[in-house]
Design an enzyme around this catalytic site. Structure first.
Site, short mmCIF file in Angstrom:
data_model
loop_
_atom_site.label_atom_id
_atom_site.label_comp_id
_atom_site.label_asym_id
_atom_site.label_seq_id
_atom_site.Cartn_x
_atom_site.Cartn_y
_atom_site.Cartn_z
N ARG A 120 -13.05 6.03 15.15
CA ARG A 120 -13.82 6.75 16.17
C ARG A 120 -15.30 6.32 16.20
NH1 ARG A 120 -11.83 12.63 14.50
NH2 ARG A 120 -11.18 11.49 12.64
N ASN A 127 -17.39 11.63 11.99
CA ASN A 127 -16.27 10.83 12.49
C ASN A 127 -16.64 10.01 13.72
OD1 ASN A 127 -14.19 11.99 10.64
ND2 ASN A 127 -14.81 13.85 11.70
C1 UD1 Z 1 -9.92 15.95 6.44
C2 UD1 Z 1 -9.02 17.06 5.89
C3 UD1 Z 1 -9.32 18.37 6.64
C4 UD1 Z 1 -10.80 18.70 6.47
C5 UD1 Z 1 -11.69 17.54 6.93
C6 UD1 Z 1 -13.12 17.82 6.51
C7 UD1 Z 1 -6.91 16.06 5.10
C8 UD1 Z 1 -5.48 15.80 5.44
N1 UD1 Z 1 -7.62 16.70 6.05
O1 UD1 Z 1 -9.58 15.74 7.80
O2 UD1 Z 1 -8.51 19.44 6.12
O3 UD1 Z 1 -11.09 19.88 7.20
O4 UD1 Z 1 -11.29 16.31 6.29
O5 UD1 Z 1 -14.00 16.87 7.03
O6 UD1 Z 1 -7.34 15.73 4.03
N2 UD1 Z 1 -9.33 8.43 3.90
C9 UD1 Z 1 -8.85 7.46 3.05
N3 UD1 Z 1 -7.57 7.02 3.19
C10 UD1 Z 1 -6.73 7.50 4.15
C11 UD1 Z 1 -7.23 8.50 5.03
C12 UD1 Z 1 -8.52 8.95 4.87
O7 UD1 Z 1 -9.57 7.00 2.17
O8 UD1 Z 1 -5.59 7.05 4.18
C13 UD1 Z 1 -10.71 8.90 3.74
C14 UD1 Z 1 -11.59 8.62 4.96
O9 UD1 Z 1 -12.32 7.40 4.76
C15 UD1 Z 1 -12.56 9.79 4.97
C16 UD1 Z 1 -11.78 10.90 4.28
O10 UD1 Z 1 -10.70 10.30 3.60
O11 UD1 Z 1 -13.73 9.52 4.22
C17 UD1 Z 1 -11.27 11.95 5.26
O12 UD1 Z 1 -10.40 11.34 6.19
P1 UD1 Z 1 -10.43 11.74 7.73
O13 UD1 Z 1 -9.39 10.94 8.43
O14 UD1 Z 1 -11.81 11.71 8.25
O15 UD1 Z 1 -9.88 13.25 7.62
P2 UD1 Z 1 -10.10 14.43 8.66
O16 UD1 Z 1 -9.15 14.28 9.79
O17 UD1 Z 1 -11.54 14.55 8.98
CA CA Z 2 -13.39 13.29 8.48
#
Ligand code: UD1
Ligand code: CA
Length: 454
Positions: free
Chosen positions: A22, A235
């Site tokens: 995003r 994001n």
């Molecule tokens: C996540 C939480 C949500 C919370 C929100 C807070 C989960 C499933 N959801 O959602 O409950 O309210 O954050 O901001 O955890 N990342 C990885 N590997 C992956 C996926 C993500 O390292 O496979 C990292 C991303 O770089 C990021 C973080 O994890 O720094 C959060 O991932 P993101 O996709 O932004 O989660 P949200 O949808 O924001």
């Molecule tokens: Ca996030």
């Protein structure tokens, strides 16, 4: 905790492998700067201040992720081979933490506003007498949007976190959201994660699912709240701007608390590492980029841009001045309007008040640099240095063609182009002799007037 118990150690896993699509950027999301420092570096600094060690940052497999590893060094990184969700990302750090038995703090690399206090609140709750196995930081955002919703039981304990995409309308109405930080007891974490499936709207391994799994096993989970301000996740570029504004406000308040006058705080932009002495006055519209240290009783007048510069006690900069990296100003130095300084040291009491470029230079104490002085440091191929001794006087509109040295107490006549070294206390000038032809101006005027009439 009983007096006999040894304190539990705290390891930290920060997730930063997500693609950040995003953001629509070539730069990995967590490297986008906020207040002049990559987002992930803010989170690492807060975790470290809260006492977490070791810190493991989970990154993706793409070659550009090496830059994330560089940004967090010397902390270690673990690679998540495929972005299969936040739970899978935590599992990528399992080998790095083999044998660790304390508490594991898990955070997201895209939440740059977290502070040491944010982490401290969470850790304190995790270590309270009822010892929850999973403790999650909650927040009540103005716009809950895509945050996971926290389902709590009658006793206030945490029963589940439901991702927005999987939530029922009733669950979406829950105001308490997952801020994205948790502490989990290491002895339970890996077995809880092994039980997480992918049967959800995004087909991902959700870290947040470990709460419901722990409850099903009869284990206690807890939630503790902090203001949304500290937990904002970035994001998109719009959220990046919100984070920047919030952090700028925090830095301004901190500067003022340390004895800095900001005449119009909203127009002054600071960096996370900006350092101030006491009784500093910053006028409106000043941008301070990373690496700036400002001494006591300094005034920065309106419309200045500073980066990688040290400003000594009692100095005055601006208005409209630019201090570029490598600038070192001693005490009581004056750098005035339309003066640019780069990789140059101006010793105590130097004055360069108007319209100059001072690059790759060394200027001794008490010297006066006249208006329009240029250090010609670049010949199209390489950079050379200009050295000026102390108590020298450089006349207006002088070009100092480097490499060149003007020794102590020398004077340079205005309008000179100096290409050879000048010895101490000498007067050097390169102007052509002035000639005057008496009465000539009047003669020309009379001749022109006659021609026009005739
Ligand atoms: C996540 C939480 C949500 C919370 C929100 C807070 C989960 C499933 N959801 O959602 O409950 O309210 O954050 O901001 O955890 N990342 C990885 N590997 C992956 C996926 C993500 O390292 O496979 C990292 C991303 O770089 C990021 C973080 O994890 O720094 C959060 O991932 P993101 O996709 O932004 O989660 P949200 O949808 O924001
Ligand atoms: Ca996030």
């Amino acid at each position: 905790m009983t007096a006999a118990a040894t304190p539990r150690t705290l390891a930290c896993i920060l997730l930063a492998a997500g693609r950040g699509t995003r953001m629509k950027s070539k730069l990995p999301k967590v490297l986008h700067p906020v207040a002049g420092r990559p987002m992930i570096a803010h989170v690492v600094a807060a975790a470290q201040a809260a006492g977490a060690a070791p810190i493991t940052v989970v990154i993706g497999p793409d070659p550009d992720q090496a830059t994330v590893a560089q940004a967090v060094a010397p902390h270690r990184t673990a690679v998540q081979a495929e972005q299969r969700g936040t739970g899978d990302a935590v599992l990528a750090a399992r080998d790095a933490l083999a044998g660790f038995t304390g508490d594991i703090l898990i955070g997201y690399g895209d939440a740059p506003l977290v502070t040491e206090e944010t982490f401290a609140t969470l850790i304190e709750r995790a270590r309270a007498d009822d010892r929850p196995v999973v403790t999650v930081l909650g927040t009540r955002p103005a716009l809950p949007g895509t945050y996971g919703r926290m389902v709590t039981g009658p006793d206030g304990g945490l029963d589940a976190i439901v991702e927005a995409k999987d939530a029922t309308p009733e669950q979406l109405a829950i105001p308490l959201c997952n801020a994205g930080l948790m502490v989990v007891a290491a002895e339970h974490l890996w077995s809880l994660l092994d039980a997480v499936g992918t049967d959800n709207a995004q087909g991902e391994v959700y870290l947040t699912d470990i709460v419901a799994i722990a409850r099903a096993r009869g284990l206690r989970c807890a939630v503790v709240e902090r203001p949304e301000q500290e937990t904002l996740g970035v994001n998109s570029r719009a959220e990046l701007a919100v984070a920047e504004a919030a952090l700028q406000d925090r830095l301004r308040v901190r500067a003022m608390a340390e004895g800095v006058t900001l005449i119009d705080p909203k127009t002054v932009f600071l960096s996370a590492d900006t350092r101030f002495g006491r009784d500093v006055v910053i006028e409106p519209h000043v941008v301070i980029r990373p690496g700036v240290s400002i001494g006591d009783e300094v005034t920065v007048l309106a419309f200045c841009h500073l980066e990688g510069a040290v400003v000594g006690d009692g100095s005055r900069v601006g208005p409209f001045a630019r201090l570029r990296p490598g600038t070192v100003l001693g005490a009581r130095v004056h750098v005035g309007n339309y003066v640019e300084v780069k990789a140059a040291t101006l010793a105590d009491g130097v004055k360069a008040n108007h319209l100059s470029y001072l690059g790759d230079a060394e200027i001794g104490a008490g010297s006066n640099i006249g208006a329009g002085t240029i250090t010609c440091n670049y010949d199209g191929f390489s950079k050379s240095r200009t050295v000026i001794g102390s108590d020298a006087f450089i006349g207006s509109n002088t070009a100092l063609v480097a490499p060149v040295t003007v020794a102590d107490g020398a004077t340079i006549g205005a309008g000179s182009v100096i290409t050879r070294d000048v010895e101490a206390h000498a007067l050097a000038l390169t102007r052509a002799e002035q000639r005057a032809l008496p009465g000539m101006a009047a003669k020309i005027r009379a001749a022109k007037a006659k021609a026009r009439k005739g």
